[in-house]
Design an enzyme around this catalytic site. Structure first.
Site, PDB file in Angstrom:
ATOM      1  N   LYS A 192       0.872  -1.192   0.000  1.00  0.00           N
ATOM      2  CA  LYS A 192       0.000   0.000   0.000  1.00  0.00           C
ATOM      3  C   LYS A 192       0.896   1.224   0.000  1.00  0.00           C
ATOM      4  CE  LYS A 192      -4.561   0.441   0.347  1.00  0.00           C
ATOM      5  NZ  LYS A 192      -5.475  -0.517  -0.266  1.00  0.00           N
ATOM      6  N   GLY A 242     -21.022   5.931   3.017  1.00  0.00           N
ATOM      7  CA  GLY A 242     -20.173   6.378   1.915  1.00  0.00           C
ATOM      8  C   GLY A 242     -20.958   6.370   0.622  1.00  0.00           C
ATOM      9  N   GLY A 300     -18.878   6.826  -2.506  1.00  0.00           N
ATOM     10  CA  GLY A 300     -17.782   6.974  -3.463  1.00  0.00           C
ATOM     11  C   GLY A 300     -17.820   5.835  -4.453  1.00  0.00           C
ATOM     12  N   ASN A 301     -16.663   5.503  -4.991  1.00  0.00           N
ATOM     13  CA  ASN A 301     -16.579   4.491  -6.047  1.00  0.00           C
ATOM     14  C   ASN A 301     -17.213   3.166  -5.631  1.00  0.00           C
ATOM     15  OD1 ASN A 301     -14.625   2.004  -6.873  1.00  0.00           O
ATOM     16  ND2 ASN A 301     -15.116   3.279  -8.620  1.00  0.00           N
TER      17      ASN A 301
HETATM   18  P1  NAD Z   1     -13.978   7.195  -2.355  1.00  0.00           P
HETATM   19  O1  NAD Z   1     -12.977   8.209  -1.976  1.00  0.00           O
HETATM   20  O2  NAD Z   1     -14.406   7.083  -3.771  1.00  0.00           O
HETATM   21  O3  NAD Z   1     -15.310   7.371  -1.471  1.00  0.00           O
HETATM   22  C1  NAD Z   1     -15.293   7.457  -0.090  1.00  0.00           C
HETATM   23  C2  NAD Z   1     -16.691   7.851   0.345  1.00  0.00           C
HETATM   24  O4  NAD Z   1     -16.759   7.837   1.776  1.00  0.00           O
HETATM   25  C3  NAD Z   1     -17.114   9.254  -0.090  1.00  0.00           C
HETATM   26  O5  NAD Z   1     -18.470   9.240  -0.444  1.00  0.00           O
HETATM   27  C4  NAD Z   1     -16.921  10.082   1.179  1.00  0.00           C
HETATM   28  O6  NAD Z   1     -17.731  11.236   1.210  1.00  0.00           O
HETATM   29  C5  NAD Z   1     -17.341   9.070   2.212  1.00  0.00           C
HETATM   30  N1  NAD Z   1     -16.897   9.352   3.578  1.00  0.00           N
HETATM   31  C6  NAD Z   1     -15.687   9.745   4.010  1.00  0.00           C
HETATM   32  N2  NAD Z   1     -15.691   9.862   5.345  1.00  0.00           N
HETATM   33  C7  NAD Z   1     -16.940   9.533   5.769  1.00  0.00           C
HETATM   34  C8  NAD Z   1     -17.584   9.445   7.022  1.00  0.00           C
HETATM   35  N3  NAD Z   1     -16.933   9.720   8.155  1.00  0.00           N
HETATM   36  N4  NAD Z   1     -18.877   9.064   7.063  1.00  0.00           N
HETATM   37  C9  NAD Z   1     -19.560   8.782   5.931  1.00  0.00           C
HETATM   38  N5  NAD Z   1     -19.000   8.836   4.717  1.00  0.00           N
HETATM   39  C10 NAD Z   1     -17.710   9.206   4.637  1.00  0.00           C
HETATM   40  O7  NAD Z   1     -13.397   5.789  -1.826  1.00  0.00           O
HETATM   41  P2  NAD Z   1     -13.732   4.336  -2.352  1.00  0.00           P
HETATM   42  O8  NAD Z   1     -12.776   3.997  -3.428  1.00  0.00           O
HETATM   43  O9  NAD Z   1     -15.171   4.185  -2.584  1.00  0.00           O
HETATM   44  O10 NAD Z   1     -13.284   3.471  -1.084  1.00  0.00           O
HETATM   45  C11 NAD Z   1     -14.130   3.308   0.049  1.00  0.00           C
HETATM   46  C12 NAD Z   1     -13.529   2.246   0.969  1.00  0.00           C
HETATM   47  O11 NAD Z   1     -13.354   1.034   0.247  1.00  0.00           O
HETATM   48  C13 NAD Z   1     -12.158   2.576   1.553  1.00  0.00           C
HETATM   49  O12 NAD Z   1     -12.063   1.985   2.821  1.00  0.00           O
HETATM   50  C14 NAD Z   1     -11.206   1.878   0.582  1.00  0.00           C
HETATM   51  O13 NAD Z   1      -9.954   1.604   1.191  1.00  0.00           O
HETATM   52  C15 NAD Z   1     -11.990   0.616   0.319  1.00  0.00           C
HETATM   53  N6  NAD Z   1     -11.650  -0.081  -0.920  1.00  0.00           N
HETATM   54  C16 NAD Z   1     -11.725   0.555  -2.121  1.00  0.00           C
HETATM   55  C17 NAD Z   1     -11.425  -0.148  -3.272  1.00  0.00           C
HETATM   56  C18 NAD Z   1     -11.557   0.469  -4.639  1.00  0.00           C
HETATM   57  O14 NAD Z   1     -11.389  -0.246  -5.622  1.00  0.00           O
HETATM   58  N7  NAD Z   1     -11.892   1.740  -4.753  1.00  0.00           N
HETATM   59  C19 NAD Z   1     -11.016  -1.489  -3.201  1.00  0.00           C
HETATM   60  C20 NAD Z   1     -10.972  -2.108  -1.954  1.00  0.00           C
HETATM   61  C21 NAD Z   1     -11.300  -1.385  -0.822  1.00  0.00           C
END
Ligand code: NAD
Length: 426
Positions: free
Chosen positions: A105, A217, A219-220
């Site tokens: 990471k 959340g 996000g993605n």
């Molecule tokens: P992102 O940055 O696209 O989205 C994160 C979301 O969480 C946003 O909507 C943000 O507003 C919200 N958020 C942040 N703090 C918050 C809080 N305190 N309460 C409520 N919402 C909150 O990130 P992502 O890529 O969607 O990743 C989300 C999680 O999934 C992370 O833990 C990441 O490590 C994990 N993850 C992501 C991937 C990937 O492919 N993107 C793969 C494995 C794990």
């Protein structure tokens, strides 16, 4: 607070698995620490002419099963212990879905909201200049993560190829489609979450069409998890997000079910839902962490770590049957025990959200062949991997009457130990 140090939590979870597997002290110690760790500075000439120095990291936890693999996070509160914990989690994640990769990471302490595109590009290129000798298709392969995206990956790829003097599409994954990226990578993590959730519902004899979920959340990961869950006939009643303008968290609720496509259309690239547009459409805007209190069958934390703790676990509604951990490290060990006691079925993070890294692996395979699969092919292969991994964990957990998280650890730690032993490391 020691309990919330993510690396201490990761070590504690490993310790439990090591005890169960009766690992010898040396092998156990080897797995408690990253194999390699890089800390460096990245000086950037800002748009206003000043020089700002950012801190960057790369942690390679274990590469016994193949090149290390893991994302790069941009976060203003990034810490080395978070990166260490997430690197270890990647080792277990690639092992639990049984793909030939290790775990790593990286990150940069920064807030991309406050940086122009040019400054972000310089940061990406600067990160690569500091680490290019220690990453690569056969060493360590970065990918997008929190607040990084395909554009960041292309800037990094371009810098790497400039320094190396060749084309190395397999050095980084999460590239845009048409530039060496895989179809379906954007959706892969969220869809993978729902593939495992679909299987969990089957084992619990629950019909997906009759279930409801609340998501932390948007996000993605959350957006595509919501999309596929709704496509399967489930109902998402709430999604929450961080609102950077108001510096607070909001939960958006619609009891008849949110419309993921509409919410996506009013969400910015950082996953912040537009409050005014949502309330105009009839969404209730609730304060704080209301997502966790909803009367639903399924909770899907898909935001950040340490959200289900001994303080918040009691807020979970008695109706909740499944916790699908889409985020990394959303549950603390103390809360985990409460969930097990309450017989809430936990799909542990490194199994639940392994769809992203699995698709990244597919991306590398396609890069090596220089031949690309269509979306259906990618999703069908992804479904196969996630479904198999889910059932191998579920079956063993039922047979041994132990928690799913411990079971997932037992399977993956054993695979990594076998590889280390075969190599003669331990
Ligand atoms: P992102 O940055 O696209 O989205 C994160 C979301 O969480 C946003 O909507 C943000 O507003 C919200 N958020 C942040 N703090 C918050 C809080 N305190 N309460 C409520 N919402 C909150 O990130 P992502 O890529 O969607 O990743 C989300 C999680 O999934 C992370 O833990 C990441 O490590 C994990 N993850 C992501 C991937 C990937 O492919 N993107 C793969 C494995 C794990």
């Amino acid at each position: 607070m020691a309990e919330l140090n993510p690396f201490k939590i990761a070590q504690k979870e490993l310790d439990e698995a090591a005890e169960y597997l009766k690992l010898d002290a040396g092998t156990h110690e080897m797995l408690r620490w990253p194999m390699r760790e890089f800390h460096f500075t990245i000086p950037i000439k800002m748009d206003n002419g000043s020089i700002k120095v950012f801190k960057g990291f790369r942690v390679q936890h274990n590469d016994a099963r193949g090149p290390a693999k893991g994302g790069i996070r941009f976060h203003p509160k990034e810490t080395i212990d978070t990166i260490r914990a997430l690197a270890a989690l990647m080792t277990w994640k690639t092992a639990v879905v049984d793909i030939p990769l290790g775990g790593s990471k990286g990150g940069i302490i920064c807030d991309p909201h406050e940086l122009s595109d040019r400054e972000q590009e310089q940061l990406c290129r600067g990160w690569v200049r500091q680490i290019f000798k220690n990453i690569g298709p056969v060493q360590d392969v970065p990918a997008p993560d929190v607040m990084t995206n395909p554009q960041h990956m292309i800037w990094m790829l371009d810098e790497y190829e400039t320094l190396m003097g060749g084309k190395y599409p397999g050095v980084i994954t999460g590239k845009p489609v048409g530039m060496g990226g895989s179809n379906g990578r954007t959706e892969a993590t969220g869809y993978g979450v729902i593939f495992t959730l679909r299987e969990a519902l089957k084992t619990l004899d629950m019909e997906i069409k009759k279930t409801s979920a609340s998501i932390q959340g948007f996000g993605n990961v959350a957006q595509y998890a919501a999309e596929l869950f709704v496509k399967y006939g489930g109902k998402v009643v709430a999604a929450s997000c961080w609102d950077d303008k108001d510096k607070t968290v909001y939960t958006y609720r619609r009891l008849k079910g949110i419309d993921p496509e509409f919410l996506q259309s009013i969400t910015d690239k950082y996953g912040t839902i537009n409050k005014d547009k949502a309330s105009k459409e009839g969404y209730e805007v609730l304060g704080g962490d209301k997502w966790i209190e909803q009367e639903v069958d399924i909770l899907i934390p898909a935001a950040i770590e340490n959200q289900i703790t001994k303080e918040t676990v009691g807020k979970i509604h008695p109706k909740v049957k499944i916790l699908a951990e889409a985020a990394n490290g959303p549950t603390t060990p103390e809360a985990d025990k409460v969930l097990f006691g309450r017989e809430i079925y936990v799909i542990p993070d490194f199994l639940c959200n392994a769809g992203g890294v699995t698709c990244s692996y597919f991306e590398q395979v396609q890069n090596n062949m220089n031949y690309y699969w269509n979306r259906e092919e990618v999703f069908s292969k992804l479904d196969h991997v996630m479904t198999n991994a889910f059932h191998s964990v579920d079956k063993k957990a039922r047979e041994e009457s132990i928690p799913n998280r411990l079971t997932a650890y037992l399977l993956s730690v054993q695979r990594v130990v076998d590889a280390m032993k075969l190599r003669g490391w331990v």
